[in-house]
Design a protein around this motif. Structure first.
Motif, PDB file in Angstrom:
ATOM      1  N   ILE A  91       8.383  -2.912 -24.792  1.00 58.46           N
ATOM      2  CA  ILE A  91       7.336  -2.278 -23.992  1.00 58.46           C
ATOM      3  C   ILE A  91       7.094  -3.092 -22.721  1.00 58.46           C
ATOM      4  O   ILE A  91       6.691  -2.554 -21.686  1.00 58.46           O
TER       5      ILE A  91
ATOM      6  N   VAL B 134       9.256  -1.815 -19.986  1.00 61.85           N
ATOM      7  CA  VAL B 134       8.742  -0.595 -19.366  1.00 61.85           C
ATOM      8  C   VAL B 134       7.760  -0.937 -18.255  1.00 61.85           C
ATOM      9  O   VAL B 134       7.808  -0.369 -17.157  1.00 61.85           O
TER      10      VAL B 134
ATOM     11  N   VAL C 294      15.187   1.711 -23.403  1.00 62.24           N
ATOM     12  CA  VAL C 294      14.475   1.872 -22.130  1.00 62.24           C
ATOM     13  C   VAL C 294      15.457   2.275 -21.036  1.00 62.24           C
ATOM     14  O   VAL C 294      15.189   3.177 -20.227  1.00 62.24           O
TER      15      VAL C 294
ATOM     16  N   PHE D  91       6.625   7.877 -16.987  1.00 63.38           N
ATOM     17  CA  PHE D  91       7.321   6.853 -17.766  1.00 63.38           C
ATOM     18  C   PHE D  91       6.322   5.985 -18.520  1.00 63.38           C
ATOM     19  O   PHE D  91       6.504   5.664 -19.702  1.00 63.38           O
ATOM     20  N   ARG D  92       5.250   5.614 -17.843  1.00 63.36           N
ATOM     21  CA  ARG D  92       4.219   4.799 -18.483  1.00 63.36           C
ATOM     22  C   ARG D  92       3.578   5.551 -19.652  1.00 63.36           C
ATOM     23  O   ARG D  92       3.424   5.006 -20.749  1.00 63.36           O
TER      24      ARG D  92
ATOM     25  N   ALA E 260       5.807   5.714 -22.750  1.00 66.07           N
ATOM     26  CA  ALA E 260       5.910   4.441 -23.466  1.00 66.07           C
ATOM     27  C   ALA E 260       4.631   4.123 -24.236  1.00 66.07           C
ATOM     28  O   ALA E 260       4.684   3.684 -25.401  1.00 66.07           O
ATOM     29  N   LEU E 261       3.494   4.359 -23.618  1.00 61.76           N
ATOM     30  CA  LEU E 261       2.230   4.013 -24.268  1.00 61.76           C
ATOM     31  C   LEU E 261       1.840   4.998 -25.368  1.00 61.76           C
ATOM     32  O   LEU E 261       0.951   4.712 -26.170  1.00 61.76           O
TER      33      LEU E 261
ATOM     34  N   LEU F 168       3.933   5.995 -27.709  1.00 61.31           N
ATOM     35  CA  LEU F 168       4.777   5.777 -28.885  1.00 61.31           C
ATOM     36  C   LEU F 168       3.980   5.176 -30.038  1.00 61.31           C
ATOM     37  O   LEU F 168       3.120   4.322 -29.842  1.00 61.31           O
TER      38      LEU F 168
ATOM     39  N   TYR G 128       5.013   3.036 -32.951  1.00 57.10           N
ATOM     40  CA  TYR G 128       6.195   2.303 -33.364  1.00 57.10           C
ATOM     41  C   TYR G 128       6.407   2.298 -34.877  1.00 57.10           C
ATOM     42  O   TYR G 128       7.549   2.267 -35.358  1.00 57.10           O
TER      43      TYR G 128
ATOM     44  N   GLN H 178      14.244  12.758 -26.284  1.00 55.05           N
ATOM     45  CA  GLN H 178      13.769  12.430 -24.931  1.00 55.05           C
ATOM     46  C   GLN H 178      14.864  12.641 -23.888  1.00 55.05           C
ATOM     47  O   GLN H 178      14.596  13.146 -22.790  1.00 55.05           O
TER      48      GLN H 178
ATOM     49  N   VAL I 232      -0.021  -3.157 -27.343  1.00 56.50           N
ATOM     50  CA  VAL I 232       1.001  -2.427 -26.600  1.00 56.50           C
ATOM     51  C   VAL I 232       0.652  -2.407 -25.119  1.00 56.50           C
ATOM     52  O   VAL I 232       1.489  -2.700 -24.256  1.00 56.50           O
TER      53      VAL I 232
ATOM     54  N   TYR J   3       2.606  -4.184 -21.998  1.00 58.09           N
ATOM     55  CA  TYR J   3       3.010  -3.362 -20.855  1.00 58.09           C
ATOM     56  C   TYR J   3       2.470  -3.975 -19.564  1.00 58.09           C
ATOM     57  O   TYR J   3       3.202  -4.100 -18.570  1.00 58.09           O
TER      58      TYR J   3
END
Length: 336
Positions: free
Chosen positions: A22, A25, A50, A68-69, A72-73, A75, A77, A117, A308, A312
């Motif tokens: 992360i 990202v 990534v 994109f942000r 990623a945020l 997800l 995990y 994705q 997370v 980031y």
């Protein structure tokens, strides 16, 4: 003279790091916000995940930094963990997986997520990521390359570059998600991937990080000419000597045998020694964004939303700090 808002081209090399990815990202988003557009991306393990999204977005210009942000945020995990029936048995299951050399988790959920994705971005096979650049060797004309360890033939392979040379298959027909799945197959944690060559040899493929966790030189020109644009590296490599068992998570299981300090140090050096040596070179260090990810373990799949976002932000801040002093002309003059 470059216009302030003109797009700036760059290649990216993204290191492995498990959940720490992360941080990659955050750094990538900061580069995008600064106007950089990725031309090619090289990634290992988490960097391949990534990198695949970055390459797919670059191919079609279909993602903003905010997109994109947010991806990623969003997800979760822990949802990537999918143990098999035997591996689900507490204590016994993971021990059996360790002894048999298989993974505790199947890795199917990660594979499915990556494939989904990429499909949303119009990418399925490496043929969809073709990059028409006559300055590159034909086998390297792709937006993405991922590092994989083939433990059957005992070599580092870069996919899709080595599909034809090593396995005799057409790289354009190979699924991008399959290559990414192979690159992130952390030994003993995720099940290894497999690939059968046209000669009938079935290779076992695992995390490329065991041979090159930060392949910073993978996109460099080999013809002796000056680079046309920068290659930025983003690394999550640990600050040794702390965190040896975070580099090879399976080492934690060896603690039941007593002190394994020397074993940990030897195996860790085997994994990251080459990359650490590269980072000590001025021409590498000068173009590398270092993300402080020590607060998060490689396998902290139960990471909280708060952590997370913190990781980031560390990646984003590291890239912003790097760019505040970056001078492309000065770099070329001094090192190229």
């Amino acid at each position: 003279m470059t216009r302030p808002n003109a797009p700036k081209r760059a290649d990216l090399v993204l290191s492995g790091g498990g959940v720490k990815g992360i941080g990659l990202v955050g750094a990538v988003v900061a580069l995008m916000e600064a106007g950089y557009t990725a031309q090619r991306v090289s990634g290992t393990s988490a960097g391949s995940i990534v990198g695949a999204i970055v390459a797919a977005a670059a191919q079609g210009q279909k993602m903003t930094p905010a997109d994109f942000r947010d991806l990623a945020l969003s997800l979760k995990y822990e949802e990537f963990l999918d143990p098999g029936p035997i591996e689900s048995v507490p204590l016994v299951g993971p021990s059996i997986a360790l002894l048999r050399g298989t993974g505790i988790y199947r890795g199917d959920r990660v594979h499915d997520w990556v494939r989904t994705q990429l499909k949303r971005l119009g990418i399925s096979t490496f043929g969809d990521l073709a990059y028409d650049d006559p300055n590159l060797p034909p086998e390297q004309r792709y937006r993405l390359v991922v590092t994989v360890a083939d433990v059957t033939t005992g070599q580092l392979v870069r996919l899709p570059w080595d599909y034809r040379r090593v396995y005799g298959v057409d790289p354009d027909d190979q699924m991008v998600a399959d290559a990414v799945r192979a690159s992130m197959s952390i030994p003993f944690f995720f099940r290894p991937a497999a690939l059968t060559s046209t000669a009938g040899l079935r290779s076992t493929l695992v995390d490329g990080g065991i041979l090159s966790n930060f392949p910073i030189d993978s996109l460099d020109r080999t013809d002796g000419k000056k680079p046309r644009w920068p290659t930025f590296g983003v690394t999550l490599l640990p600050n040794l000597p702390e965190g040896n068992d975070d580099v090879i998570p399976a080492l934690r299981a060896l603690n039941v045998l007593g002190s394994t300090k020397l074993l940990e140090e030897v195996l860790t050096t085997m994994v990251v020694g080459r990359d650490q040596a590269y980072l000590n070179q001025p021409w590498v260090s000068a173009r590398t964004i270092r993300v402080d990810s020590t607060a998060v373990g490689f396998l902290d799949f139960d990471i909280s939303d708060k952590h997370v976002e913190e990781l980031y932000n560390k990646g984003h801040a590291a890239a912003e700090e790097f760019l505040s002093t970056w001078d492309w002309r000065a770099y070329v003059t001094e090192f190229r």
